[in-house]
Design a protein around this motif. Structure first.
Motif, PDB file in Angstrom:
ATOM      1  N   GLY A   1      -9.584   7.233   4.488  1.00  0.00           N
ATOM      2  CA  GLY A   1     -10.743   5.964   5.040  1.00  0.00           C
ATOM      3  C   GLY A   1      -9.809   5.450   6.002  1.00  0.00           C
ATOM      4  N   ARG A   2      -8.532   5.411   5.887  1.00  0.00           N
ATOM      5  CA  ARG A   2      -7.649   4.439   6.706  1.00  0.00           C
ATOM      6  C   ARG A   2      -7.611   5.217   8.171  1.00  0.00           C
ATOM      7  NH1 ARG A   2      -4.240   0.503   4.756  1.00  0.00           N
ATOM      8  NH2 ARG A   2      -4.165   0.375   2.323  1.00  0.00           N
ATOM      9  N   GLY A   3      -7.530   6.472   8.152  1.00  0.00           N
ATOM     10  CA  GLY A   3      -7.596   7.300   9.351  1.00  0.00           C
ATOM     11  C   GLY A   3      -8.759   7.266  10.150  1.00  0.00           C
ATOM     12  N   MET A   4      -9.869   7.278   9.166  1.00  0.00           N
ATOM     13  CA  MET A   4     -11.290   7.393  10.023  1.00  0.00           C
ATOM     14  C   MET A   4     -11.409   5.758  10.561  1.00  0.00           C
ATOM     15  SD  MET A   4     -14.725   7.253   7.957  1.00  0.00           S
ATOM     16  CE  MET A   4     -16.336   6.807   8.863  1.00  0.00           C
ATOM     17  N   LEU A   5     -10.967   4.664  10.074  1.00  0.00           N
ATOM     18  CA  LEU A   5     -11.258   3.309  10.486  1.00  0.00           C
ATOM     19  C   LEU A   5     -10.252   3.341  11.823  1.00  0.00           C
ATOM     20  CD1 LEU A   5     -12.149   0.616  10.425  1.00  0.00           C
ATOM     21  CD2 LEU A   5     -10.018  -0.142   8.811  1.00  0.00           C
ATOM     22  N   ALA A   6      -8.997   3.967  11.539  1.00  0.00           N
ATOM     23  CA  ALA A   6      -8.093   3.890  13.003  1.00  0.00           C
ATOM     24  C   ALA A   6      -8.846   4.391  14.135  1.00  0.00           C
ATOM     25  CB  ALA A   6      -6.654   4.451  12.708  1.00  0.00           C
ATOM     26  N   ALA A   7      -9.398   5.698  13.759  1.00  0.00           N
ATOM     27  CA  ALA A   7     -10.033   6.459  14.960  1.00  0.00           C
ATOM     28  C   ALA A   7     -11.139   5.789  15.367  1.00  0.00           C
ATOM     29  CB  ALA A   7     -10.398   7.911  14.413  1.00  0.00           C
ATOM     30  N   MET A   8     -11.772   5.220  14.586  1.00  0.00           N
ATOM     31  CA  MET A   8     -13.089   4.254  15.043  1.00  0.00           C
ATOM     32  C   MET A   8     -12.607   2.913  15.885  1.00  0.00           C
ATOM     33  SD  MET A   8     -15.825   5.879  13.462  1.00  0.00           S
ATOM     34  CE  MET A   8     -17.105   5.038  12.906  1.00  0.00           C
ATOM     35  N   VAL A   9     -11.604   2.433  15.417  1.00  0.00           N
ATOM     36  CA  VAL A   9     -11.173   1.292  16.211  1.00  0.00           C
ATOM     37  C   VAL A   9     -10.366   1.506  17.490  1.00  0.00           C
ATOM     38  CG1 VAL A   9      -9.243  -0.380  16.501  1.00  0.00           C
ATOM     39  CG2 VAL A   9     -10.238  -0.114  14.346  1.00  0.00           C
TER      40      VAL A   9
ATOM     41  N   ILE B   1     -14.897   7.148   2.236  1.00  0.00           N
ATOM     42  CA  ILE B   1     -15.915   6.095   2.638  1.00  0.00           C
ATOM     43  C   ILE B   1     -15.538   4.694   1.868  1.00  0.00           C
ATOM     44  CG2 ILE B   1     -18.278   5.133   2.460  1.00  0.00           C
ATOM     45  CD1 ILE B   1     -17.574   7.409   4.719  1.00  0.00           C
ATOM     46  N   ALA B   2     -14.964   4.741   0.769  1.00  0.00           N
ATOM     47  CA  ALA B   2     -14.708   3.731   0.081  1.00  0.00           C
ATOM     48  C   ALA B   2     -13.572   3.011   0.477  1.00  0.00           C
ATOM     49  CB  ALA B   2     -14.476   4.006  -1.417  1.00  0.00           C
ATOM     50  N   GLU B   3     -12.586   3.970   0.908  1.00  0.00           N
ATOM     51  CA  GLU B   3     -11.434   3.246   1.433  1.00  0.00           C
ATOM     52  C   GLU B   3     -11.515   2.786   2.860  1.00  0.00           C
ATOM     53  OE1 GLU B   3      -6.938   4.981   1.337  1.00  0.00           O
ATOM     54  OE2 GLU B   3      -7.896   5.895   2.990  1.00  0.00           O
ATOM     55  N   TYR B   4     -12.301   3.512   3.704  1.00  0.00           N
ATOM     56  CA  TYR B   4     -12.717   2.986   5.007  1.00  0.00           C
ATOM     57  C   TYR B   4     -13.377   1.553   4.759  1.00  0.00           C
ATOM     58  CZ  TYR B   4     -15.516   2.650   9.008  1.00  0.00           C
ATOM     59  OH  TYR B   4     -16.610   1.967  10.171  1.00  0.00           O
ATOM     60  N   THR B   5     -14.178   1.374   3.844  1.00  0.00           N
ATOM     61  CA  THR B   5     -14.851   0.042   3.713  1.00  0.00           C
ATOM     62  C   THR B   5     -14.003  -1.057   3.330  1.00  0.00           C
ATOM     63  OG1 THR B   5     -16.814   1.250   3.431  1.00  0.00           O
ATOM     64  CG2 THR B   5     -16.960  -1.033   2.690  1.00  0.00           C
ATOM     65  N   GLN B   6     -13.257  -0.659   2.296  1.00  0.00           N
ATOM     66  CA  GLN B   6     -12.212  -1.592   1.742  1.00  0.00           C
ATOM     67  C   GLN B   6     -11.177  -2.242   2.690  1.00  0.00           C
ATOM     68  OE1 GLN B   6      -9.781  -0.313  -1.702  1.00  0.00           O
ATOM     69  NE2 GLN B   6      -8.725  -2.132  -1.877  1.00  0.00           N
ATOM     70  N   VAL B   7     -10.717  -1.218   3.476  1.00  0.00           N
ATOM     71  CA  VAL B   7      -9.601  -1.458   4.440  1.00  0.00           C
ATOM     72  C   VAL B   7     -10.176  -2.292   5.488  1.00  0.00           C
ATOM     73  CG1 VAL B   7      -7.801  -0.685   6.040  1.00  0.00           C
ATOM     74  CG2 VAL B   7      -8.006   0.428   3.905  1.00  0.00           C
ATOM     75  N   LYS B   8     -11.298  -2.054   5.938  1.00  0.00           N
ATOM     76  CA  LYS B   8     -12.131  -2.553   7.073  1.00  0.00           C
ATOM     77  C   LYS B   8     -12.527  -4.121   6.592  1.00  0.00           C
ATOM     78  CE  LYS B   8     -16.165  -2.537   9.770  1.00  0.00           C
ATOM     79  NZ  LYS B   8     -17.607  -1.747  10.245  1.00  0.00           N
ATOM     80  N   ASN B   9     -12.908  -4.160   5.459  1.00  0.00           N
ATOM     81  CA  ASN B   9     -13.290  -5.643   5.059  1.00  0.00           C
ATOM     82  C   ASN B   9     -11.952  -6.429   4.654  1.00  0.00           C
ATOM     83  OD1 ASN B   9     -15.879  -4.874   4.623  1.00  0.00           O
ATOM     84  ND2 ASN B   9     -15.714  -4.379   2.575  1.00  0.00           N
ATOM     85  N   ASN B  10     -10.785  -5.954   4.258  1.00  0.00           N
ATOM     86  CA  ASN B  10      -9.343  -6.568   4.236  1.00  0.00           C
ATOM     87  C   ASN B  10      -8.971  -6.997   5.549  1.00  0.00           C
ATOM     88  OD1 ASN B  10      -9.568  -6.158   1.368  1.00  0.00           O
ATOM     89  ND2 ASN B  10      -7.956  -4.266   1.455  1.00  0.00           N
ATOM     90  N   LEU B  11      -9.063  -6.279   6.489  1.00  0.00           N
ATOM     91  CA  LEU B  11      -8.648  -6.734   7.867  1.00  0.00           C
ATOM     92  C   LEU B  11      -9.403  -7.969   8.264  1.00  0.00           C
ATOM     93  CD1 LEU B  11      -8.091  -3.240   9.602  1.00  0.00           C
ATOM     94  CD2 LEU B  11      -6.408  -4.820   8.877  1.00  0.00           C
TER      95      LEU B  11
END
Length: 310
Positions: free
Chosen positions: A176-184, A300-310
């Motif tokens: 999820g972290r990798g996914m979020l980084a790519a989307m950013v 998806i859970a990790e993506y959502t959690q990390v995104k919310n934490n940021l």
């Protein structure tokens, strides 16, 4: 989650499972599609009649969208494309060839077309050819990838700057972290291969799956650039290639050593010494073989959690 990719494919999450040879059969594709992503059947290791069987079984196993990945260097490409049309496949990912060759044919049949690229140059050519989206794959990815050796996280923003169609990031993404980084960095979605190779539904041999979860950073290498760059796990075959390089081999000598069916031998039949073991650098983050649905849910859970934490 709703964005350009979920709308383009009519899926829940902007996550595409890579259509990997010897790994991505109907069981994996249907499992990923049922979990909310887009499953792909990897046609590159299938005879035409085998592909038809996998498509038919996938249609029975899921009522969700799924697609077929087609390397355009395939010898029976015309027959493969005819089968895709006959079986009513609605999504095709093309790779390893000129996107102009088949895009118009597929689009005329109402099929959504995505092409895999490794550079800005080929992303622009794909857009000009009329594809609906591009997969931008960095050289962290397993298996065959670009000669440019551009990393995913530099490739994505450079392509995004130049094209108007949706961009899917691939190579080095397995969490999820990798996914979020790519989307950013501008990706509209991600394509994940290695993480799904190490799932229960993957058609890879258990010996290969066990190898994946034991890979550490630095255990995969890009080689055979004179033929087609491929990222492999170090084993006897890889060491044989490196020894041959010490002698300044010709292309023909490299082809002779490679022989035929090396990937099948390693990934599908489980020969860990003489086979070709194609996997990405992200394998260093894969520690357990899990069901595909659990993998996608955790991403998806990790993506959502990390995104919310940021």
């Amino acid at each position: 989650m709703t964005n350009k990719i979920t709308q383009l494919f009519n899926i829940q999450y902007p996550v595409i499972q890579g259509g990997m040879i010897w790994v991505s059969g109907w069981k994996l594709a249907s499992a990923v599609s049922n979990a909310g992503g887009l499953g792909l059947i990897g046609a590159g290791s299938m005879y035409p009649d085998v592909l038809r069987e996998h498509i038919q079984k996938c249609k029975k196993a899921t009522d969700k969208p799924f697609g077929v990945n087609v390397p355009m260097l395939y010898p029976d490409i015309e027959q493969i494309m005819d089968i895709i049309v006959e079986e009513g496949v609605k999504i095709v990912f093309t790779s390893a060839g000129n996107p102009k060759t088949w895009t118009s044919f597929l689009k005329e049949k109402g099929i959504t077309v995505v092409h895999v690229v490794s550079s800005v140059k080929f992303a622009l050519k794909s857009e000009a050819a009329g594809v609906d989206a591009v997969v931008c794959e960095g050289f962290e990815a397993g298996g065959h990838n670009g000669r440019e050796e551009t990393t995913t996280f530099t490739l994505i923003p450079m392509v995004k700057e130049q094209v108007k169609i949706p961009v899917i990031a691939a190579g080095g993404i397995g969490s999820g972290r990798g996914m979020l980084a790519a989307m950013v960095l501008g990706a509209d979605g991600v394509q994940i291969g290695s993480r799904f190779a190490a799932t229960k539904e993957s058609s890879a041999h258990d010996h290969f799956k066990d190898t994946i979860v034991n890979v550490k950073d630095g255990d995969t290498y890009l080689t055979l650039k004179e033929l087609a760059p491929v990222r492999l796990v170090r084993n006897k075959f890889f060491n044989d290639v490196q020894e041959l390089y010490q002698k300044g081999p010709s292309v023909e000598e490299l082809k002779t050593l490679l022989g035929r069916a090396r990937a099948k031998r390693g990934m599908f039949e489980g020969d860990l010494e003489e086979g070709e073991l194609e996997i990405g650098q992200v394998a260093g983050l894969i520690h357990e073989i899990k069901p595909a649905k659990q993998v996608l849910d955790e991403i998806i859970a990790e993506y959502t959690q990390v995104k919310n934490n940021l």
